[in-house]
Scaffold this motif. Sequence first.
Motif, PDB file in Angstrom:
ATOM      1  N   LEU A 184      16.759   5.941  14.732  1.00  0.00           N
ATOM      2  CA  LEU A 184      16.785   6.344  13.335  1.00  0.00           C
ATOM      3  C   LEU A 184      17.353   5.184  12.518  1.00  0.00           C
ATOM      4  N   LEU A 185      16.671   4.834  11.427  1.00  0.00           N
ATOM      5  CA  LEU A 185      17.098   3.741  10.566  1.00  0.00           C
ATOM      6  C   LEU A 185      17.450   4.298   9.189  1.00  0.00           C
ATOM      7  N   ILE A 186      18.704   4.101   8.767  1.00  0.00           N
ATOM      8  CA  ILE A 186      19.168   4.541   7.456  1.00  0.00           C
ATOM      9  C   ILE A 186      19.546   3.294   6.665  1.00  0.00           C
ATOM     10  N   ILE A 187      18.835   3.034   5.568  1.00  0.00           N
ATOM     11  CA  ILE A 187      19.028   1.796   4.832  1.00  0.00           C
ATOM     12  C   ILE A 187      19.198   2.057   3.338  1.00  0.00           C
ATOM     13  N   SER A 188      19.669   1.033   2.644  1.00  0.00           N
ATOM     14  CA  SER A 188      19.866   1.097   1.198  1.00  0.00           C
ATOM     15  C   SER A 188      18.734   0.383   0.475  1.00  0.00           C
ATOM     16  N   ALA A 189      18.489   0.806  -0.761  1.00  0.00           N
ATOM     17  CA  ALA A 189      17.492   0.141  -1.593  1.00  0.00           C
ATOM     18  C   ALA A 189      17.874   0.303  -3.052  1.00  0.00           C
ATOM     19  N   GLU A 190      17.292  -0.547  -3.877  1.00  0.00           N
ATOM     20  CA  GLU A 190      17.540  -0.455  -5.316  1.00  0.00           C
ATOM     21  C   GLU A 190      16.238  -0.678  -6.072  1.00  0.00           C
ATOM     22  N   TYR A 191      15.943   0.234  -6.991  1.00  0.00           N
ATOM     23  CA  TYR A 191      14.752   0.137  -7.822  1.00  0.00           C
ATOM     24  C   TYR A 191      15.119  -0.495  -9.156  1.00  0.00           C
ATOM     25  N   CYS A 192      14.346  -1.486  -9.568  1.00  0.00           N
ATOM     26  CA  CYS A 192      14.588  -2.150 -10.842  1.00  0.00           C
ATOM     27  C   CYS A 192      13.728  -1.506 -11.925  1.00  0.00           C
ATOM     28  N   LEU A 193      14.376  -0.937 -12.925  1.00  0.00           N
ATOM     29  CA  LEU A 193      13.649  -0.274 -13.999  1.00  0.00           C
ATOM     30  C   LEU A 193      12.752  -1.240 -14.768  1.00  0.00           C
ATOM     31  N   GLU A 194      13.156  -2.488 -14.865  1.00  0.00           N
ATOM     32  CA  GLU A 194      12.393  -3.462 -15.646  1.00  0.00           C
ATOM     33  C   GLU A 194      11.134  -3.938 -14.931  1.00  0.00           C
ATOM     34  N   THR A 195      11.248  -4.204 -13.640  1.00  0.00           N
ATOM     35  CA  THR A 195      10.128  -4.814 -12.911  1.00  0.00           C
ATOM     36  C   THR A 195       9.349  -3.837 -12.038  1.00  0.00           C
ATOM     37  N   GLY A 196       9.966  -2.717 -11.676  1.00  0.00           N
ATOM     38  CA  GLY A 196       9.334  -1.777 -10.757  1.00  0.00           C
ATOM     39  C   GLY A 196       9.518  -2.123  -9.300  1.00  0.00           C
ATOM     40  N   LYS A 197      10.209  -3.218  -9.021  1.00  0.00           N
ATOM     41  CA  LYS A 197      10.380  -3.660  -7.637  1.00  0.00           C
ATOM     42  C   LYS A 197      11.511  -2.911  -6.941  1.00  0.00           C
ATOM     43  N   VAL A 198      11.276  -2.563  -5.683  1.00  0.00           N
ATOM     44  CA  VAL A 198      12.308  -1.969  -4.839  1.00  0.00           C
ATOM     45  C   VAL A 198      12.813  -3.034  -3.880  1.00  0.00           C
ATOM     46  N   GLU A 199      14.109  -3.299  -3.928  1.00  0.00           N
ATOM     47  CA  GLU A 199      14.731  -4.244  -3.004  1.00  0.00           C
ATOM     48  C   GLU A 199      15.472  -3.460  -1.933  1.00  0.00           C
ATOM     49  N   PHE A 200      15.143  -3.731  -0.679  1.00  0.00           N
ATOM     50  CA  PHE A 200      15.817  -3.087   0.443  1.00  0.00           C
ATOM     51  C   PHE A 200      16.950  -3.992   0.924  1.00  0.00           C
ATOM     52  N   PHE A 201      18.085  -3.390   1.272  1.00  0.00           N
ATOM     53  CA  PHE A 201      19.229  -4.172   1.733  1.00  0.00           C
ATOM     54  C   PHE A 201      20.124  -3.305   2.603  1.00  0.00           C
ATOM     55  N   ASP A 202      21.114  -3.911   3.233  1.00  0.00           N
ATOM     56  CA  ASP A 202      22.098  -3.199   4.061  1.00  0.00           C
ATOM     57  C   ASP A 202      21.434  -2.294   5.092  1.00  0.00           C
ATOM     58  N   GLY A 203      21.299  -2.796   6.295  1.00  0.00           N
ATOM     59  CA  GLY A 203      20.718  -2.006   7.369  1.00  0.00           C
ATOM     60  C   GLY A 203      19.284  -2.387   7.679  1.00  0.00           C
ATOM     61  N   VAL A 204      18.669  -3.230   6.826  1.00  0.00           N
ATOM     62  CA  VAL A 204      17.306  -3.682   7.090  1.00  0.00           C
ATOM     63  C   VAL A 204      17.355  -4.709   8.214  1.00  0.00           C
ATOM     64  N   PRO A 205      16.636  -4.487   9.312  1.00  0.00           N
ATOM     65  CA  PRO A 205      16.675  -5.426  10.431  1.00  0.00           C
ATOM     66  C   PRO A 205      16.194  -6.814   9.998  1.00  0.00           C
ATOM     67  N   ASN A 206      16.828  -7.843  10.573  1.00  0.00           N
ATOM     68  CA  ASN A 206      16.343  -9.178  10.274  1.00  0.00           C
ATOM     69  C   ASN A 206      15.061  -9.479  11.036  1.00  0.00           C
ATOM     70  N   GLU A 207      14.503 -10.639  10.810  1.00  0.00           N
ATOM     71  CA  GLU A 207      13.190 -10.956  11.376  1.00  0.00           C
ATOM     72  C   GLU A 207      13.192 -10.900  12.890  1.00  0.00           C
ATOM     73  N   ASP A 208      14.301 -11.381  13.512  1.00  0.00           N
ATOM     74  CA  ASP A 208      14.358 -11.372  14.972  1.00  0.00           C
ATOM     75  C   ASP A 208      14.405  -9.968  15.535  1.00  0.00           C
ATOM     76  N   SER A 209      15.279  -9.105  14.963  1.00  0.00           N
ATOM     77  CA  SER A 209      15.440  -7.756  15.500  1.00  0.00           C
ATOM     78  C   SER A 209      14.261  -6.877  15.200  1.00  0.00           C
ATOM     79  N   SER A 210      13.480  -7.190  14.146  1.00  0.00           N
ATOM     80  CA  SER A 210      12.361  -6.343  13.780  1.00  0.00           C
ATOM     81  C   SER A 210      11.217  -6.456  14.769  1.00  0.00           C
ATOM     82  N   THR A 211      11.283  -7.426  15.648  1.00  0.00           N
ATOM     83  CA  THR A 211      10.217  -7.554  16.647  1.00  0.00           C
ATOM     84  C   THR A 211      10.482  -6.728  17.874  1.00  0.00           C
ATOM     85  N   SER A 212      11.698  -6.175  17.987  1.00  0.00           N
ATOM     86  CA  SER A 212      12.020  -5.371  19.159  1.00  0.00           C
ATOM     87  C   SER A 212      11.768  -3.900  18.890  1.00  0.00           C
ATOM     88  N   THR A 213      11.584  -3.125  19.933  1.00  0.00           N
ATOM     89  CA  THR A 213      11.321  -1.695  19.788  1.00  0.00           C
ATOM     90  C   THR A 213      12.470  -0.914  20.381  1.00  0.00           C
TER      91      THR A 213
END
Length: 213
Positions: A184-213
């Motif tokens: 189970l992955l529980i992560i944080s994100a923030e939506y920007c009202l101006e741009t519409g972009k969602v930035e994910f942070f805190d708990g998002v696996p880095n590139e190396d760990s995202s390749t593992s299952t």
Amino acid sequence: MSKALDALAVLQEGNARYIEGTSHYDPALNAVERSRLLEGQSPIAVVLGCSDSRVPVEMVFDQGFGDLFVIRVAGNVVASSQIASVEFAVETFGVRLVVVMGHTNCGAVAATIDALRKNAHPESLGSLRSIVDRIRPAIEGLLNLNIDEDQLMEQAVRSNTRISTNSLKYGSSSLERMTEEDNLLIISAEYCLETGKVEFFDGVPNEDSSTST
């Protein structure tokens, strides 16, 4: 972890389409989708977000009927009912991605800053106190910093989102166990009202760990 990361990729790709104005969602299929879901649902992710009318969660991620299990409350705060709702989605539908999403210029965060500065009496806040008391820990330490109003709001919103995320991770023995044992992955994100972009942070696996299952 692959199920959670697959869902995260879907949300990121959907948000990119939303920003670009190339949404895949076709409202002409609403009746078809409603009929398809009469027998049950299988959402790919839980999104716990703010009630703010400017943050329509399904639209932000370009998702349709049955794709997301959405929980909305002012200030994206976490109390027992929110924890229970997440537990329900995770245990009943097998969801493996939970996103706690704050947003820029959050009114609930601004109201908490105002209440703390005025040292408002708890009784004067009425029912708003239940929100303010949960956002308070994210803000108290920031009020004495030498930062301008924009920086204060920016840091307060992100701090509040992090606290809510941790409240989910560690406020439920069931969710904590599943993050450790059942991908189970529980992560944080923030939506920007101006741009519409969602930035994910805190708990998002880095590139190396995202390749593992």
